[in-house]
Design an enzyme around this catalytic site. Sequence first.
Site, short mmCIF file in Angstrom:
data_model
loop_
_atom_site.label_atom_id
_atom_site.label_comp_id
_atom_site.label_asym_id
_atom_site.label_seq_id
_atom_site.Cartn_x
_atom_site.Cartn_y
_atom_site.Cartn_z
N GLU A 21 1.18 -43.91 10.41
CA GLU A 21 0.23 -43.21 11.28
C GLU A 21 -0.76 -44.16 11.93
OE1 GLU A 21 -0.43 -38.86 9.54
OE2 GLU A 21 -0.76 -40.42 8.03
N ILE A 71 -8.68 -36.27 8.88
CA ILE A 71 -9.25 -35.61 10.06
C ILE A 71 -10.54 -34.88 9.69
CG2 ILE A 71 -7.15 -35.53 11.44
CD1 ILE A 71 -6.68 -32.67 10.53
N LYS A 100 -3.94 -32.06 14.07
CA LYS A 100 -2.96 -33.12 14.28
C LYS A 100 -1.66 -32.43 14.69
CE LYS A 100 -2.63 -36.59 11.45
NZ LYS A 100 -2.32 -37.51 10.33
#
Length: 118
Positions: A21, A71, A100
């Site tokens: 990621e 997040i 996301k």
Amino acid sequence: MGKIILENIRLFGYHGCMSEEEHVGSHYTTNIEIELNLNQASIHDDLSKTIDYVHLYCIVKEEMKINSKLIEHLAQRIIQRIRKEYKEFLIKHIKVKVCKENPPLQGDVDRVCVILDD
């Protein structure tokens, strides 16, 4: 009272706990809802009497550039920055939703989201 709402701010970022990621990145969608007194802005038609939603977009865009594992952390940074930069408006409530898109899960999931209320 009133609300300023920005819906579906679409940006690209590098957030997540997996190493891939950090390199591949993902698309994110962010929503912001701010509750405050909009009486003076509505009467005087004066941008200085309200929170500039263009600047709110810029805050989200700048915070999205700072990598986070979670997040949740990204959403909290957005809230803190809005409160810091607009403390003179006595904001009653801020709600930030960060999603996301196409998370790297072993399943068919469109998005994962977190919502923080402050």
